[in-house]
Scaffold this motif. Sequence first.
Motif, PDB file in Angstrom:
ATOM      1  N   PHE A  24      65.375  44.628 -29.149  1.00 35.55           N
ATOM      2  CA  PHE A  24      64.727  44.484 -30.443  1.00 35.55           C
ATOM      3  C   PHE A  24      64.527  45.835 -31.123  1.00 35.55           C
ATOM      4  O   PHE A  24      64.818  45.993 -32.303  1.00 35.55           O
ATOM      5  N   LEU A  25      64.039  46.817 -30.362  1.00 31.76           N
ATOM      6  CA  LEU A  25      63.702  48.109 -30.952  1.00 31.76           C
ATOM      7  C   LEU A  25      64.919  48.986 -31.209  1.00 31.76           C
ATOM      8  O   LEU A  25      64.962  49.735 -32.189  1.00 31.76           O
ATOM      9  N   TRP A  26      65.901  48.941 -30.327  1.00 28.01           N
ATOM     10  CA  TRP A  26      67.076  49.817 -30.428  1.00 28.01           C
ATOM     11  C   TRP A  26      68.371  49.022 -30.358  1.00 28.01           C
ATOM     12  O   TRP A  26      69.296  49.363 -29.599  1.00 28.01           O
ATOM     13  N   PRO A  31      74.543  48.612 -27.257  1.00 27.49           N
ATOM     14  CA  PRO A  31      75.927  48.511 -26.771  1.00 27.49           C
ATOM     15  C   PRO A  31      76.410  49.777 -26.071  1.00 27.49           C
ATOM     16  O   PRO A  31      77.070  49.709 -25.035  1.00 27.49           O
ATOM     17  N   LYS A  32      76.037  50.951 -26.603  1.00 30.73           N
ATOM     18  CA  LYS A  32      76.442  52.209 -25.969  1.00 30.73           C
ATOM     19  C   LYS A  32      75.775  52.364 -24.610  1.00 30.73           C
ATOM     20  O   LYS A  32      76.415  52.762 -23.628  1.00 30.73           O
ATOM     21  N   VAL A  33      74.491  52.034 -24.540  1.00 31.25           N
ATOM     22  CA  VAL A  33      73.759  52.138 -23.267  1.00 31.25           C
ATOM     23  C   VAL A  33      74.378  51.203 -22.230  1.00 31.25           C
ATOM     24  O   VAL A  33      74.600  51.586 -21.077  1.00 31.25           O
ATOM     25  N   LEU A  34      74.670  49.971 -22.640  1.00 33.15           N
ATOM     26  CA  LEU A  34      75.263  49.013 -21.706  1.00 33.15           C
ATOM     27  C   LEU A  34      76.656  49.450 -21.264  1.00 33.15           C
ATOM     28  O   LEU A  34      77.038  49.254 -20.108  1.00 33.15           O
ATOM     29  N   ARG A  35      77.411  50.049 -22.188  1.00 37.45           N
ATOM     30  CA  ARG A  35      78.737  50.564 -21.821  1.00 37.45           C
ATOM     31  C   ARG A  35      78.607  51.681 -20.793  1.00 37.45           C
ATOM     32  O   ARG A  35      79.349  51.734 -19.798  1.00 37.45           O
TER      33      ARG A  35
END
Length: 65
Positions: A24-26, A31-35
Amino acid sequence: MNIGWNDIFTAVGLALVIEGLPYFLWAEKMPKVLRLLSEKPPMVLRMIGMVAMLGGLLIVYIVRS
């Protein structure tokens, strides 16, 4: 110690709120973090998970005692 269904459902609900906060916040950055996480070896992910679980257990212990 008496833990009822109400406590269990409250804990699950709070876990879902906490899990949903980063999305929600970011939302743009997730997507970049999950990648980046998907590129980590399984052992690193296990260590991250273990640290998160131990931190959660510590919080529960402190709050409940």
